[in-house]
Design a protein around this motif. Structure first.
Motif, PDB file in Angstrom:
ATOM      1  N   HIS A  54      -6.743   0.862   3.958  1.00 12.63           N
ATOM      2  CA  HIS A  54      -6.720   0.005   5.129  1.00 12.63           C
ATOM      3  C   HIS A  54      -7.752  -1.116   5.067  1.00 12.63           C
ATOM      4  N   HIS A  55      -8.919  -0.821   4.486  1.00 16.29           N
ATOM      5  CA  HIS A  55      -9.975  -1.839   4.443  1.00 16.29           C
ATOM      6  C   HIS A  55      -9.866  -2.749   3.226  1.00 16.29           C
ATOM      7  N   ALA A  56      -8.969  -2.418   2.312  1.00 19.23           N
ATOM      8  CA  ALA A  56      -8.885  -3.167   1.059  1.00 19.23           C
ATOM      9  C   ALA A  56      -7.632  -4.047   0.956  1.00 19.23           C
ATOM     10  N   PHE A  57      -6.610  -3.710   1.719  1.00 14.02           N
ATOM     11  CA  PHE A  57      -5.341  -4.448   1.647  1.00 14.02           C
ATOM     12  C   PHE A  57      -4.814  -4.741   3.051  1.00 14.02           C
ATOM     13  N   HIS A  58      -3.979  -5.767   3.159  1.00 16.30           N
ATOM     14  CA  HIS A  58      -3.306  -6.051   4.430  1.00 16.30           C
ATOM     15  C   HIS A  58      -2.019  -5.249   4.577  1.00 16.30           C
ATOM     16  N   GLY A  59      -1.509  -4.763   3.465  1.00 19.96           N
ATOM     17  CA  GLY A  59      -0.234  -4.056   3.548  1.00 19.96           C
ATOM     18  C   GLY A  59       0.034  -3.212   2.316  1.00 19.96           C
ATOM     19  N   ILE A  60       1.182  -2.557   2.326  1.00 19.15           N
ATOM     20  CA  ILE A  60       1.576  -1.675   1.214  1.00 19.15           C
ATOM     21  C   ILE A  60       2.978  -2.044   0.733  1.00 19.15           C
ATOM     22  N   ASN A  61       3.206  -1.792  -0.555  1.00 15.89           N
ATOM     23  CA  ASN A  61       4.546  -1.900  -1.122  1.00 15.89           C
ATOM     24  C   ASN A  61       5.005  -0.490  -1.459  1.00 15.89           C
ATOM     25  N   LEU A  62       5.972   0.003  -0.676  1.00 18.81           N
ATOM     26  CA  LEU A  62       6.460   1.354  -0.964  1.00 18.81           C
ATOM     27  C   LEU A  62       7.726   1.255  -1.798  1.00 18.81           C
ATOM     28  N   LYS A  63       7.896   2.234  -2.684  1.00 21.24           N
ATOM     29  CA  LYS A  63       9.092   2.317  -3.525  1.00 21.24           C
ATOM     30  C   LYS A  63       9.548   3.768  -3.541  1.00 21.24           C
ATOM     31  N   LEU A  64      10.843   3.965  -3.417  1.00 19.86           N
ATOM     32  CA  LEU A  64      11.377   5.327  -3.387  1.00 19.86           C
ATOM     33  C   LEU A  64      11.028   6.082  -4.671  1.00 19.86           C
ATOM     34  N   ASP A  65      11.108   5.402  -5.816  1.00 17.79           N
ATOM     35  CA  ASP A  65      10.833   6.064  -7.091  1.00 17.79           C
ATOM     36  C   ASP A  65       9.361   6.418  -7.263  1.00 17.79           C
ATOM     37  N   LYS A  66       8.514   5.800  -6.451  1.00 14.29           N
ATOM     38  CA  LYS A  66       7.071   5.998  -6.569  1.00 14.29           C
ATOM     39  C   LYS A  66       6.593   7.072  -5.594  1.00 14.29           C
ATOM     40  N   CYS A  67       7.221   7.132  -4.416  1.00  5.14           N
ATOM     41  CA  CYS A  67       6.705   8.021  -3.354  1.00  5.14           C
ATOM     42  C   CYS A  67       7.415   9.369  -3.297  1.00  5.14           C
ATOM     43  N   GLY A  68       8.582   9.481  -3.947  1.00  2.00           N
ATOM     44  CA  GLY A  68       9.284  10.771  -3.916  1.00  2.00           C
ATOM     45  C   GLY A  68      10.490  10.781  -2.992  1.00  2.00           C
ATOM     46  N   GLY A  69      10.853   9.608  -2.467  1.00  2.00           N
ATOM     47  CA  GLY A  69      12.112   9.552  -1.730  1.00  2.00           C
ATOM     48  C   GLY A  69      11.978   9.198  -0.268  1.00  2.00           C
ATOM     49  N   MET A  70      13.126   9.195   0.398  1.00  2.00           N
ATOM     50  CA  MET A  70      13.232   8.661   1.751  1.00  2.00           C
ATOM     51  C   MET A  70      12.451   9.431   2.805  1.00  2.00           C
ATOM     52  N   TRP A  71      12.333  10.733   2.632  1.00  2.00           N
ATOM     53  CA  TRP A  71      11.578  11.531   3.603  1.00  2.00           C
ATOM     54  C   TRP A  71      10.126  11.042   3.635  1.00  2.00           C
ATOM     55  N   GLU A  72       9.525  10.934   2.455  1.00  2.00           N
ATOM     56  CA  GLU A  72       8.150  10.458   2.355  1.00  2.00           C
ATOM     57  C   GLU A  72       8.055   8.973   2.696  1.00  2.00           C
ATOM     58  N   ALA A  73       9.074   8.190   2.361  1.00  2.22           N
ATOM     59  CA  ALA A  73       9.060   6.756   2.684  1.00  2.22           C
ATOM     60  C   ALA A  73       8.963   6.550   4.192  1.00  2.22           C
ATOM     61  N   LEU A  74       9.696   7.345   4.960  1.00  3.90           N
ATOM     62  CA  LEU A  74       9.615   7.253   6.424  1.00  3.90           C
ATOM     63  C   LEU A  74       8.195   7.584   6.894  1.00  3.90           C
TER      64      LEU A  74
END
Lengths: 343, 343
Positions: free
Chosen positions: A245-265
């Motif tokens: 939170h203190h280092a970036f203004h935002g995040i880039n989420l990717k399904l292949d990186k996070c483990g899928g839609m459940w975690e993406a939500l």
């Protein structure tokens, strides 16, 4: 419940060059879940950078096919997610593929599009960018021409003085909005200098300017950057977000990186609670994975879902892009993709 | 889409006494959303403590009934949530009622229970506690007897030396697991002394020990407390959660406090990303609101969903509680409640 899968090699329109690597083919996997006469499909586009070679996905899906019958229904995505996470903690792309198939199945069993299952407004999807990989000036010029249909471009930088050449080459061809991805290619002082210049070049934001280990330098950079800074390599799952939170203004989420839609939500909700920008990105993939990710874009601020536009042999059709670059979701049930040639 | 609503006065089995207030009746509202021949219902149980008197809910629902037809379908919960938040930022309980009706409608239109729409496993619901309000020793003894069917009790403390009398009275009747809610009734040094003693009394956790303004003291207390500390009055929405991470072990979310199920899902995901415990609580309500909240409990750690057990005149039937105190969700479509006497 039964699981089948196949792998395929996608062929890129142009060899893809980013800071640190180059490739012209990509191996992906399509998983098919069958239960109660309904079929759900998901895709994995694994990445060696994140420690997940294609062979590991093959092994994981073979193994999953053996035990998945023990789960009563694909509708129990909660249990599926928990079991997958416990069995394959280091295979987010392979897990994503199974979770995607389960959500496709669930929405098909409701006879509604996935976005509707989630209570989302399909008119609130984002504009997507179209990615231009690094290249020689004449090839870049050619690529920008080919990208005529896409009003927002994403440019890969992170290669010393060549960054200026690339940016100037593109600016000679077009004044379109540009998003820059440095893929960890800069150091602190170089970054602030380049970002300050890019802010004068109709650039919207900068993705992952510094190596992911340089979090203190990111805090320094965030305090000075005239453009929003988006974490990519720094963020895998929702647990990473409060610490960024203190280092970036935002995040880039990717399904292949996070483990899928459940975690993406979960990532989307966590970033929202912290007032961070949310973009959703992708690996090189087919229309199946792109359309699945596009269903989440009513909840995100930006999208970079062009993985299927970079290949010559997309086997599916699904999400489309209008003249403003906005993602248009299919209205059919589930994720809503069909095979090319089948209408 | 059409909205109708009615108010009703619920009558408590016993006057409810907590630190700071006492009441024996409760006004709630039932909203009904109608669209495409399908009906969805939601409930608001507003609280003056949170600045939402019943009259304000009446006004808000009358106003909402005038514009809600402009939203294309209750399935577009995203838009409904945004518009409600923008129009009525200080009426979380009234907003919750409309969002609840929309989710009930959406799951009914899919012909499935709400938990299934969310991909949740209904066997993962929590144990709920049964609340014993403050009272004289002989009344307390009577109440503990009446609560025989409920294996986990929640005790209201926060009233000086009387706290010891209450706890000792209850411990003379039962060795059941107890959860303690101090409702902001303690100060720092009193809190650590009482919590240290309660930790020897088969107490599971402590809710809101200090006034919500005492966040620095909470950090002090968390570092020393032998029992988990759960924020209640300190937490309204997901935005509050990152700032409470160092002061509490967990949060108590309530639909009437946060603005409904859309925001409740965001709170759950945010707390999970921060490794905080999640409990879901309630106001005094009917089975409608309790059953709706119970659909979220596969995602929470603890539940305190006894609002319908504290009243004499519950007009609905829905969630039940088994011998272990675990919530049992109805299997019918939507939230799954029926009117009492209608099977």
């Amino acid at each position: 419940m039964q699981l089948q899968f196949e792998s395929r090699t996608l062929h890129l329109r142009h060899p893809f060059i980013i800071s640190g690597s180059q490739y012209s083919e990509k191996i992906v996997f399509t998983a098919t879940l069958m239960h109660d006469g309904i079929v759900g499909r998901g895709e994995s586009s694994p990445s060696r950078y994140y420690g997940e070679p294609p062979e590991s996905v093959q092994t994981m899906l073979s193994d999953t096919a053996r035990w998945i019958g023990d789960i009563s229904s694909p509708a129990d995505i909660q249990t599926l997610h928990e079991v997958l996470l416990q069995k394959y903690p280091h295979q987010p792309s392979a897990r994503s593929c199974v979770i995607m198939a389960a959500y496709d199945w669930l929405a098909r069993s409701c006879q509604m599009p996935l976005y509707r299952l989630w209570g989302l407004n399909p008119h609130k999807t984002c504009r997507t960018s179209f990615t231009i990989g690094m290249d020689e000036p004449d090839v870049l010029t050619e690529k920008v021409k080919e990208a005529e249909a896409y009003p927002v471009l994403k440019i890969k930088l992170g290669n010393g003085d060549e960054d200026y050449t690339i940016m100037q080459t593109i600016r000679r061809c077009t004044d379109k909005t540009i998003r820059v991805d440095a893929n960890e290619g800069w150091q602190r002082d170089e970054a602030i200098k380049k970002i300050t210049w890019l802010a004068t070049q109709n650039v919207e934001y900068i993705e992952q300017p510094l190596p992911k280990e340089s979090l203190e330098d990111m805090v320094w950079l965030k305090a000075r950057s005239p453009l929003p800074l988006i974490a990519d390599e720094n963020v895998m799952t929702s647990r990473d977000i409060p610490g960024l939170h203190h280092a970036f203004h935002g995040i880039n989420l990717k399904l292949d990186k996070c483990g899928g839609m459940w975690e993406a939500l979960r990532m989307i909700q966590t970033a929202r609670a912290l007032d961070m920008k949310i973009m959703i990105g992708c690996m090189v993939s087919t229309s199946l994975a792109m359309t699945a990710a596009a269903h989440l874009t009513p909840l995100t601020d930006e999208a970079d879902l062009d993985g299927h536009l970079l290949i010559r042999d997309d086997p599916f059709r699904g999400v489309t892009i209008n003249h403003q670059g906005q993602l248009i979701l299919p209205e059919s049930d589930g994720i809503g993709v069909t095979e090319q040639g089948i209408h």
